[in-house]
Write a protein that holds these residues in place. Structure first.
Motif, PDB file in Angstrom:
ATOM      1  N   LEU A 185      -9.468  82.853  12.640  1.00  0.00           N
ATOM      2  CA  LEU A 185      -8.055  83.034  12.995  1.00  0.00           C
ATOM      3  C   LEU A 185      -7.508  81.822  13.737  1.00  0.00           C
ATOM      4  O   LEU A 185      -6.455  81.275  13.377  1.00  0.00           O
ATOM      5  CB  LEU A 185      -7.893  84.288  13.863  1.00  0.00           C
ATOM      6  CG  LEU A 185      -6.508  84.502  14.493  1.00  0.00           C
ATOM      7  CD1 LEU A 185      -5.482  84.850  13.419  1.00  0.00           C
ATOM      8  CD2 LEU A 185      -6.574  85.596  15.562  1.00  0.00           C
ATOM      9  N   ILE A 186      -8.218  81.405  14.781  1.00  0.00           N
ATOM     10  CA  ILE A 186      -7.762  80.273  15.584  1.00  0.00           C
ATOM     11  C   ILE A 186      -7.736  78.996  14.745  1.00  0.00           C
ATOM     12  O   ILE A 186      -6.802  78.194  14.822  1.00  0.00           O
ATOM     13  CB  ILE A 186      -8.655  80.084  16.825  1.00  0.00           C
ATOM     14  CG1 ILE A 186      -8.651  81.352  17.690  1.00  0.00           C
ATOM     15  CG2 ILE A 186      -8.187  78.876  17.629  1.00  0.00           C
ATOM     16  CD1 ILE A 186      -7.293  81.744  18.208  1.00  0.00           C
ATOM     17  N   GLY A 187      -8.759  78.819  13.915  1.00  0.00           N
ATOM     18  CA  GLY A 187      -8.805  77.645  13.056  1.00  0.00           C
ATOM     19  C   GLY A 187      -7.620  77.605  12.108  1.00  0.00           C
ATOM     20  O   GLY A 187      -7.006  76.551  11.900  1.00  0.00           O
ATOM     21  N   ALA A 196     -23.132  77.707  18.010  1.00  0.00           N
ATOM     22  CA  ALA A 196     -22.209  77.833  19.138  1.00  0.00           C
ATOM     23  C   ALA A 196     -22.018  79.288  19.549  1.00  0.00           C
ATOM     24  O   ALA A 196     -21.790  79.590  20.724  1.00  0.00           O
ATOM     25  CB  ALA A 196     -20.869  77.201  18.781  1.00  0.00           C
ATOM     26  N   LEU A 197     -22.108  80.190  18.589  1.00  0.00           N
ATOM     27  CA  LEU A 197     -21.904  81.613  18.884  1.00  0.00           C
ATOM     28  C   LEU A 197     -23.186  82.331  19.326  1.00  0.00           C
ATOM     29  O   LEU A 197     -23.121  83.446  19.841  1.00  0.00           O
ATOM     30  CB  LEU A 197     -21.333  82.324  17.656  1.00  0.00           C
ATOM     31  CG  LEU A 197     -19.873  82.012  17.303  1.00  0.00           C
ATOM     32  CD1 LEU A 197     -19.480  82.696  16.008  1.00  0.00           C
ATOM     33  CD2 LEU A 197     -18.941  82.453  18.429  1.00  0.00           C
ATOM     34  N   MET A 198     -24.343  81.692  19.138  1.00  0.00           N
ATOM     35  CA  MET A 198     -25.609  82.361  19.424  1.00  0.00           C
ATOM     36  C   MET A 198     -25.735  82.775  20.893  1.00  0.00           C
ATOM     37  O   MET A 198     -26.098  83.913  21.211  1.00  0.00           O
ATOM     38  CB  MET A 198     -26.769  81.447  19.044  1.00  0.00           C
ATOM     39  CG  MET A 198     -28.141  82.086  19.233  1.00  0.00           C
ATOM     40  SD  MET A 198     -28.475  83.390  18.030  1.00  0.00           S
ATOM     41  CE  MET A 198     -28.871  82.386  16.592  1.00  0.00           C
ATOM     42  N   THR A 199     -25.428  81.873  21.800  1.00  0.00           N
ATOM     43  CA  THR A 199     -25.535  82.180  23.228  1.00  0.00           C
ATOM     44  C   THR A 199     -24.607  83.321  23.609  1.00  0.00           C
ATOM     45  O   THR A 199     -24.981  84.213  24.387  1.00  0.00           O
ATOM     46  CB  THR A 199     -25.214  80.941  24.071  1.00  0.00           C
ATOM     47  OG1 THR A 199     -26.138  79.897  23.764  1.00  0.00           O
ATOM     48  CG2 THR A 199     -25.304  81.260  25.555  1.00  0.00           C
ATOM     49  N   THR A 249     -14.873  76.513  18.346  1.00  0.00           N
ATOM     50  CA  THR A 249     -15.703  77.626  18.796  1.00  0.00           C
ATOM     51  C   THR A 249     -16.151  77.441  20.242  1.00  0.00           C
ATOM     52  O   THR A 249     -16.100  78.376  21.054  1.00  0.00           O
ATOM     53  CB  THR A 249     -16.944  77.770  17.886  1.00  0.00           C
ATOM     54  OG1 THR A 249     -16.527  77.915  16.535  1.00  0.00           O
ATOM     55  CG2 THR A 249     -17.773  78.979  18.298  1.00  0.00           C
ATOM     56  N   LEU A 250     -16.606  76.241  20.572  1.00  0.00           N
ATOM     57  CA  LEU A 250     -17.120  75.975  21.910  1.00  0.00           C
ATOM     58  C   LEU A 250     -16.039  76.093  22.982  1.00  0.00           C
ATOM     59  O   LEU A 250     -16.347  76.301  24.153  1.00  0.00           O
ATOM     60  CB  LEU A 250     -17.742  74.569  21.955  1.00  0.00           C
ATOM     61  CG  LEU A 250     -19.074  74.415  21.205  1.00  0.00           C
ATOM     62  CD1 LEU A 250     -19.444  72.949  21.085  1.00  0.00           C
ATOM     63  CD2 LEU A 250     -20.179  75.195  21.915  1.00  0.00           C
ATOM     64  N   ASN A 251     -14.781  75.966  22.591  1.00  0.00           N
ATOM     65  CA  ASN A 251     -13.678  76.023  23.563  1.00  0.00           C
ATOM     66  C   ASN A 251     -12.960  77.362  23.575  1.00  0.00           C
ATOM     67  O   ASN A 251     -11.898  77.497  24.172  1.00  0.00           O
ATOM     68  CB  ASN A 251     -12.677  74.903  23.269  1.00  0.00           C
ATOM     69  CG  ASN A 251     -13.203  73.535  23.664  1.00  0.00           C
ATOM     70  OD1 ASN A 251     -13.301  73.211  24.843  1.00  0.00           O
ATOM     71  ND2 ASN A 251     -13.580  72.728  22.689  1.00  0.00           N
ATOM     72  N   LEU A 252     -13.566  78.358  22.923  1.00  0.00           N
ATOM     73  CA  LEU A 252     -12.968  79.685  22.916  1.00  0.00           C
ATOM     74  C   LEU A 252     -13.528  80.542  24.044  1.00  0.00           C
ATOM     75  O   LEU A 252     -14.725  80.502  24.348  1.00  0.00           O
ATOM     76  CB  LEU A 252     -13.254  80.384  21.579  1.00  0.00           C
ATOM     77  CG  LEU A 252     -12.369  80.024  20.380  1.00  0.00           C
ATOM     78  CD1 LEU A 252     -12.845  80.778  19.146  1.00  0.00           C
ATOM     79  CD2 LEU A 252     -10.911  80.344  20.661  1.00  0.00           C
ATOM     80  N   ASN A 253     -12.652  81.329  24.653  1.00  0.00           N
ATOM     81  CA  ASN A 253     -13.067  82.312  25.650  1.00  0.00           C
ATOM     82  C   ASN A 253     -12.829  83.695  25.037  1.00  0.00           C
ATOM     83  O   ASN A 253     -11.690  84.157  24.941  1.00  0.00           O
ATOM     84  CB  ASN A 253     -12.255  82.148  26.935  1.00  0.00           C
ATOM     85  CG  ASN A 253     -12.648  83.148  28.006  1.00  0.00           C
ATOM     86  OD1 ASN A 253     -13.681  83.809  27.893  1.00  0.00           O
ATOM     87  ND2 ASN A 253     -11.824  83.286  29.015  1.00  0.00           N
ATOM     88  N   ILE A 254     -13.904  84.330  24.577  1.00  0.00           N
ATOM     89  CA  ILE A 254     -13.798  85.606  23.880  1.00  0.00           C
ATOM     90  C   ILE A 254     -14.269  86.728  24.802  1.00  0.00           C
ATOM     91  O   ILE A 254     -15.337  86.644  25.401  1.00  0.00           O
ATOM     92  CB  ILE A 254     -14.644  85.597  22.589  1.00  0.00           C
ATOM     93  CG1 ILE A 254     -14.142  84.500  21.642  1.00  0.00           C
ATOM     94  CG2 ILE A 254     -14.584  86.953  21.895  1.00  0.00           C
ATOM     95  CD1 ILE A 254     -14.993  84.322  20.402  1.00  0.00           C
TER      96      ILE A 254
END
Length: 215
Positions: A43-45, A106-109, A62-67
Motif C-alpha cells: 500500500l505505502i509503496g 526487514a519484516l522478520m524481526t 519497509t525499514l522506515n515503517l512503524n506498524i
C-alpha cells in the motif's frame, strides 16, 4: 519455557486468517496476520509510486515503517489502514513484494516480536517453514481454487463492490503460482504440518480440528 506458537499457512483465501484469529481467541493467544504486513508495504509503496519489484527501494520503505496492531485494526505510521489493505489491489501488491528477499528480511524481526506469552497464533505462507520453524503445531489450510475465488467474490459483493468470478479465479491461480515458485520462502506444506482442506467445511469445524490438534 519457549512461548508456544501455532503456525497456520496456506494459499490465498484458504481461510487461514479467519481460522487463526478464532483459534487465538479461544486460547487467549496473541495473533499475527503476517499478510497484513506485506499488504501495508504494498500500500505505502503504491502511494509513493515506488517500483514494487525493486528490492532495494521496497526494503527501504519497509525499514522506515512503524506498524502497530490495535484492538480494532492496524496502523501504519500512525494512520489507520485496516480497510485500505483489504482490497484486491493491496493483495496483488503484497504478492509481488513477497518475492523480495530484502523485504522479507526487514519484516522478520517485526514478526518475531509478536511471540509473547501466553502464546501466538500466526498465519501466512511461511510461518511454519521460515518464520517460526520451531512452532509446536503447524497447520496447512487449503481449498480448491474455485472455492477460494467464490469466497473472494462473496466478500466483495457484501462490501457493495462488483467482481468477476472468472477474473478472481485467474487472480487466485496467478497468486498461487507466484507464491509457490518464488525463490524466497515459497509457499509449501512444511514437514510435520497437518493439512486441512477447508472446501465446503464450516469454519467452526475447522477451528475445532485445530484446537484438538493443539491439545
Amino acid at each position: 519455557m519457549t512461548v508456544p506458537v501455532i503456525a497456520i499457512d496456506g494459499p490465498s483465501a484458504s481461510g487461514k486468517g479467519t481460522i487463526a484469529a478464532l483459534v487465538a481467541q479461544h486460547l487467549d493467544f496473541h495473533y499475527l496476520d503476517s499478510g497484513a504486513l506485506y499488504r501495508i508495504v504494498g500500500l505505502i509503496g503504491g502511494e509513493r509510486a515506488a517500483n514494487l519489484d525493486d528490492d532495494t527501494e521496497m526494503s527501504r520503505i519497509t525499514l522506515n515503517l512503524n506498524i502497530k496492531f490495535t484492538g480494532t485494526g492496524v496502523e501504519a505510521n500512525g494512520r489507520e489502514v485496516s480497510a485500505l489493505i483489504r482490497d484486491e489491489k493491496a493483495g496483488a501488491a503484497a504478492s509481488r513484494i513477497a518475492v523480495l528477499p530484502g523485504v522479507r528480511a526487514a519484516l522478520m524481526t517485526l514478526q518475531h516480536g509478536f511471540r509473547q506469552p501466553p502464546g501466538l497464533v500466526a498465519d501466512g505462507r511461511d510461518m511454519g517453514s521460515v518464520v517460526f520453524p520451531d512452532a509446536g503445531l503447524k497447520i496447512y489450510l487449503t481449498a480448491t481454487p474455485e472455492e477460494r475465488a467464490l469466497r473472494r467474490y462473496k466478500q466483495l459483493i457484501e462490501k457493495g463492490g462488483s467482481a468477476s468470478m472468472a477474473a478472481l479465479l485467474q487472480d487466485i491461480r496467478d497468486r498461487d503460482f507466484r507464491d509457490s515458485n518464488r525463490a524466497a520462502a515459497p509457499l509449501l506444506k512444511c514437514a510435520g504440518a497437518i493439512e486441512i482442506d477447508t472446501t465446503g467445511t464450516p469454519v467452526d469445524a475447522v477451528v475445532a480440528q485445530v484446537l484438538r490438534s493443539y491439545q
